[in-house]
Design an enzyme around this catalytic site. Structure first.
Site, PDB file in Angstrom:
ATOM      1  N   PRO A 107      32.435  75.771  46.402  1.00  0.00           N
ATOM      2  CG  PRO A 107      31.614  76.647  48.388  1.00  0.00           C
ATOM      3  CD  PRO A 107      32.515  75.576  47.855  1.00  0.00           C
ATOM      4  CG  ASN A 108      31.935  81.335  44.745  1.00  0.00           C
ATOM      5  OD1 ASN A 108      30.857  81.727  44.301  1.00  0.00           O
ATOM      6  ND2 ASN A 108      32.284  81.497  46.002  1.00  0.00           N
ATOM      7  NE  ARG A 117      31.475  87.705  37.317  1.00  0.00           N
ATOM      8  CZ  ARG A 117      30.464  87.013  36.790  1.00  0.00           C
ATOM      9  NH1 ARG A 117      30.559  85.713  36.692  1.00  0.00           N
ATOM     10  NH2 ARG A 117      29.377  87.617  36.363  1.00  0.00           N
ATOM     11  CE1 TYR A 133      41.435  80.906  42.585  1.00  0.00           C
ATOM     12  CE2 TYR A 133      39.915  82.695  42.101  1.00  0.00           C
ATOM     13  CZ  TYR A 133      40.591  81.918  43.017  1.00  0.00           C
ATOM     14  OH  TYR A 133      40.450  82.140  44.356  1.00  0.00           O
ATOM     15  CG  ASN A 166      39.511  73.656  44.643  1.00  0.00           C
ATOM     16  OD1 ASN A 166      39.385  74.249  45.712  1.00  0.00           O
ATOM     17  ND2 ASN A 166      39.985  74.240  43.551  1.00  0.00           N
ATOM     18  CB  ALA A 173      35.942  80.212  50.434  1.00  0.00           C
ATOM     19  CD  GLU A 231      43.656  71.271  51.337  1.00  0.00           C
ATOM     20  OE1 GLU A 231      44.179  70.590  52.244  1.00  0.00           O
ATOM     21  OE2 GLU A 231      43.535  72.502  51.405  1.00  0.00           O
ATOM     22  CG  HIS A 282      43.677  74.770  47.256  1.00  0.00           C
ATOM     23  ND1 HIS A 282      42.383  75.131  47.526  1.00  0.00           N
ATOM     24  CD2 HIS A 282      44.100  74.041  48.318  1.00  0.00           C
ATOM     25  CE1 HIS A 282      42.038  74.661  48.705  1.00  0.00           C
ATOM     26  NE2 HIS A 282      43.057  73.985  49.214  1.00  0.00           N
ATOM     27  NE  ARG A 300      44.755  83.836  46.103  1.00  0.00           N
ATOM     28  CZ  ARG A 300      43.505  83.542  45.749  1.00  0.00           C
ATOM     29  NH1 ARG A 300      43.159  82.276  45.536  1.00  0.00           N
ATOM     30  NH2 ARG A 300      42.611  84.502  45.605  1.00  0.00           N
TER      31      ARG A 300
END
Ligand code: CA2
Length: 143
Positions: free
Chosen positions: A10-11, A18, A23, A74, A77, A98, A100, A107
């Site tokens: 997601p996203n 943004r 990122y 990835n 969330a 996995e 990221h 974070r």
């Protein structure tokens, strides 16, 4: 020739548009192009999917059975709470790395937990777009 499924959760379609402070400015299309270039150089075939929907990612993991030699994910969330993704990864038994972009351990506390990490071969986090390349190299070393 190894086949690798790349999953973006997601996203991640928003990358480069943004939150460049977190990122970076690289877009998802640029990450995919970088992966395609590296895969071609190494004789690897990729299938790439981005979805904002948990079930679509679960379906893609199931559909990878019999085709994919490895998965790079990835999960966005979903990483932090999706037992459905965890069960899918565990269920298909395909070596999964996995990934990221950010260092999730540096974070907010809710990002420190990955519920998929225990069923993945390993986790690469914090190297921006290069995290995906490192994951591809790690998977190929597994072969
Ligand atoms: O660091 C990563 O790769 C993450 O998987 C990115 C996820 C986040 O929820 C994870 O904790 C860590 C978020 C992806 C959303 O990406 C955006 C990009 C631009 C603007 C807004 C969101």
């Amino acid at each position: 020739m190894p086949n690798v499924l790349i999953l973006h959760g997601p996203n991640l379609n928003l990358l480069g548009t943004r939150e460049p402070g977190v990122y970076g400015r690289v877009t998802l299309a640029q990450i995919n192009a970088m992966l395609e270039e590296e895969a071609a150089a190494r004789g690897v075939t990729l299938r790439i999917l981005q979805s904002n929907h948990e079930g679509a990612l679960v379906d893609a993991i199931h559909a990878a059975v019999g085709w994919a030699d490895g998965i790079i994910i990835n999960a966005g969330a979903l990483t932090h709470y999706s037992y459905a993704l965890r069960d899918a990864i565990a269920g298909v038994g395909i070596p999964t790395v996995e990934v990221h972009l950010s260092n999730i351990h540096a974070r907010e506390p809710f990002r420190h937990t990955s519920v998929i990490a225990p069923v993945c071969r390993g986790q690469i986090a914090g190297f921006g777009a290069r995290s995906y390349l490192l994951a591809l190299w790690a998977l190929l070393e597994e072969k």
